[in-house]
Design an enzyme around this catalytic site. Structure first.
Site, mmCIF file in Angstrom:
data_model
loop_
_atom_site.group_PDB
_atom_site.id
_atom_site.type_symbol
_atom_site.label_atom_id
_atom_site.label_comp_id
_atom_site.label_asym_id
_atom_site.label_seq_id
_atom_site.Cartn_x
_atom_site.Cartn_y
_atom_site.Cartn_z
ATOM 1 N N HIS A 35 -8.757 -7.812 -24.496
ATOM 2 C CA HIS A 35 -9.781 -8.243 -23.545
ATOM 3 C C HIS A 35 -10.967 -8.865 -24.288
ATOM 4 O O HIS A 35 -11.515 -9.881 -23.874
ATOM 5 C CB HIS A 35 -10.329 -7.045 -22.748
ATOM 6 C CG HIS A 35 -9.314 -6.345 -21.903
ATOM 7 N ND1 HIS A 35 -8.752 -5.146 -22.255
ATOM 8 C CD2 HIS A 35 -8.769 -6.683 -20.713
ATOM 9 C CE1 HIS A 35 -7.909 -4.757 -21.318
ATOM 10 N NE2 HIS A 35 -7.890 -5.669 -20.373
ATOM 11 N N VAL B 201 -3.274 -10.475 -28.419
ATOM 12 C CA VAL B 201 -3.737 -9.792 -29.644
ATOM 13 C C VAL B 201 -2.748 -8.667 -29.943
ATOM 14 O O VAL B 201 -2.299 -7.966 -29.035
ATOM 15 C CB VAL B 201 -5.171 -9.243 -29.455
ATOM 16 C CG1 VAL B 201 -5.629 -8.490 -30.700
ATOM 17 C CG2 VAL B 201 -6.127 -10.395 -29.145
ATOM 18 N N GLN C 15 -2.595 -4.335 -6.307
ATOM 19 C CA GLN C 15 -1.557 -4.779 -7.234
ATOM 20 C C GLN C 15 -0.739 -3.624 -7.825
ATOM 21 O O GLN C 15 0.063 -3.831 -8.728
ATOM 22 C CB GLN C 15 -2.141 -5.670 -8.330
ATOM 23 C CG GLN C 15 -3.020 -5.001 -9.347
ATOM 24 C CD GLN C 15 -3.741 -6.006 -10.226
ATOM 25 O OE1 GLN C 15 -4.675 -6.656 -9.796
ATOM 26 N NE2 GLN C 15 -3.316 -6.151 -11.473
ATOM 27 N N SER D 216 -3.266 -1.699 -22.277
ATOM 28 C CA SER D 216 -3.838 -0.415 -21.843
ATOM 29 C C SER D 216 -2.749 0.648 -21.755
ATOM 30 O O SER D 216 -3.019 1.837 -21.839
ATOM 31 C CB SER D 216 -4.499 -0.564 -20.476
ATOM 32 O OG SER D 216 -5.471 -1.566 -20.530
ATOM 33 N N ASP E 65 -0.175 -11.565 -20.241
ATOM 34 C CA ASP E 65 0.362 -11.581 -18.866
ATOM 35 C C ASP E 65 0.683 -13.035 -18.528
ATOM 36 O O ASP E 65 -0.026 -13.686 -17.756
ATOM 37 C CB ASP E 65 -0.664 -10.991 -17.898
ATOM 38 C CG ASP E 65 -0.906 -9.520 -18.187
ATOM 39 O OD1 ASP E 65 0.047 -8.735 -18.087
ATOM 40 O OD2 ASP E 65 -2.039 -9.165 -18.549
ATOM 41 N N LEU F 129 -10.858 -1.427 -21.721
ATOM 42 C CA LEU F 129 -10.832 -2.629 -22.548
ATOM 43 C C LEU F 129 -10.363 -2.351 -23.973
ATOM 44 O O LEU F 129 -10.677 -1.320 -24.552
ATOM 45 C CB LEU F 129 -12.236 -3.244 -22.585
ATOM 46 C CG LEU F 129 -12.833 -3.539 -21.215
ATOM 47 C CD1 LEU F 129 -14.227 -4.129 -21.355
ATOM 48 C CD2 LEU F 129 -11.945 -4.481 -20.409
HETATM 49 O O1 PAF Z 1 -4.917 -8.901 -15.815
HETATM 50 C C1 PAF Z 1 -5.568 -8.031 -15.222
HETATM 51 O O2 PAF Z 1 -6.203 -7.141 -15.822
HETATM 52 C C2 PAF Z 1 -5.581 -8.012 -13.700
HETATM 53 O O3 PAF Z 1 -4.350 -8.381 -13.177
HETATM 54 C C3 PAF Z 1 -6.711 -8.870 -13.107
HETATM 55 C C4 PAF Z 1 -6.529 -10.345 -13.419
HETATM 56 C C5 PAF Z 1 -8.055 -8.391 -13.623
HETATM 57 C C6 PAF Z 1 -6.724 -8.721 -11.573
HETATM 58 O O4 PAF Z 1 -6.880 -7.403 -11.185
#
Ligand code: PAF
Length: 278
Positions: A33, A172, A57, A182, A146, A29
């Site tokens: 976040h 941010v 993913q 990250s 995103d 984080l």
């Molecule tokens: O944006 C993210 O960190 C990821 O794509 C999420 C939404 C937590 C799903 O894994």
């Protein structure tokens, strides 16, 4: 703050909550976040955040393995920021069997990021839908960093009739303008100094359009050329309509400019909404 790692305990804990606000994360984080947590905190209700690195993913397993896991620090930040419940499941909790039911997102997921990261949004949507089913939030917050993910989450809740409101948080930025991510930790000193250039070329497009420039093609090409000449490997610089992310045309209304490019081994993305109605 309660830390819950298994599904039965999560369901039991949230059973009697009337209003749940949810911020899903993959951990590691940063202030980006935490700004989403702050937005969630403004709502009175039970604030739930999840930490789960979602294998579905990630394209190559090496990316998945390399993703920084910083659970101890993450839990400290979440506690400091007033989170009520953290759901930090193991992979076996979320994917006890091979996940065969997979969300097939709309064509919106095959452009931009989807073109360079096949199956990425399918993996995101499958996991987020599972998390939504587990947490059953009334409101879930996603970051504009995103941007395409946020659009897809909105479309998923709409098309699958989920009664979950999707909230959004602004990107941010570091003091020079670089969007927090990250992945920034993978940049060496020179790359970190150069990284802001992605934000700068997108800002130039935004300012030009807001000042009345309608030569979209040239603006995108110039930005791309600038980055290439500085050693970037550009995936896309794209001026799009907000929400649908279809290519921008004059008289389209609200636009967003999105970019993705690699600096050394690190792939960065960023975007800026354009204020002027075109
Ligand atoms: O944006 C993210 O960190 C990821 O794509 C999420 C939404 C937590 C799903 O894994």
């Amino acid at each position: 703050m309660e830390i819950i790692t298994d599904i039965p305990s999560l369901r039991l804990r949230l059973k009697s909550e009337h209003y749940v606000v949810f911020v899903p994360t993959m951990g590691n984080l940063h202030e980006g976040h935490l700004s989403l947590i702050q937005i969630a905190k403004q709502k009175s209700g039970c604030l739930v955040s999840s930490i789960f690195v979602n294998r579905l993913q990630f394209g190559q397993t090496s990316d998945f393995d390399q993703y920084p896991r910083t659970l101890k620090e993450d839990l400290k930040s979440l506690e400091k920021n007033g989170v009520d419940v953290v759901f930090a499941p193991t992979e076996e909790d979320i994917y006890p069997v091979h996940q065969e039911f997979i969300i097939e997102p709309p064509p919106l997921a095959n452009i931009l990021e989807g073109e360079f990261r096949p199956r990425f949004f399918s993996g995101v949507a499958t996991l987020v839908l599972k998390l939504f089913n587990l947490v059953q939030p009334q409101l879930a917050i996603f970051g504009k960093k995103d941007y395409q993910q946020l659009c897809i989450m909105r479309e998923m809740t709409r098309q699958l009739n989920l009664s979950i409101e999707i909230g959004e948080g602004e990107t941010v930025r570091a003091s020079d303008g670089l969007a927090l991510s990250s992945r920034n930790r993978f940049l060496n000193k020179e790359e970190r100094a150069e990284a802001v250039c992605l934000f700068q070329v997108l800002s130039k497009i935004k300012l030009e359009i807001e000042a009345g420039n309608k030569n979209f093609e040239k603006l995108q090409n110039d930005a791309r050329e600038t980055l290439i000449s500085r050693g970037w490997d550009v995936d896309y610089i794209a001026l799009r309509q907000r929400n649908t992310l279809a290519p921008a045309q004059v008289n389209n209304g609200a636009l967003v400019v999105l970019g993705a490019a690699k600096l050394g081994e690190t792939r960065l993305i960023d975007n800026l909404e354009i204020s002027a109605e075109i």
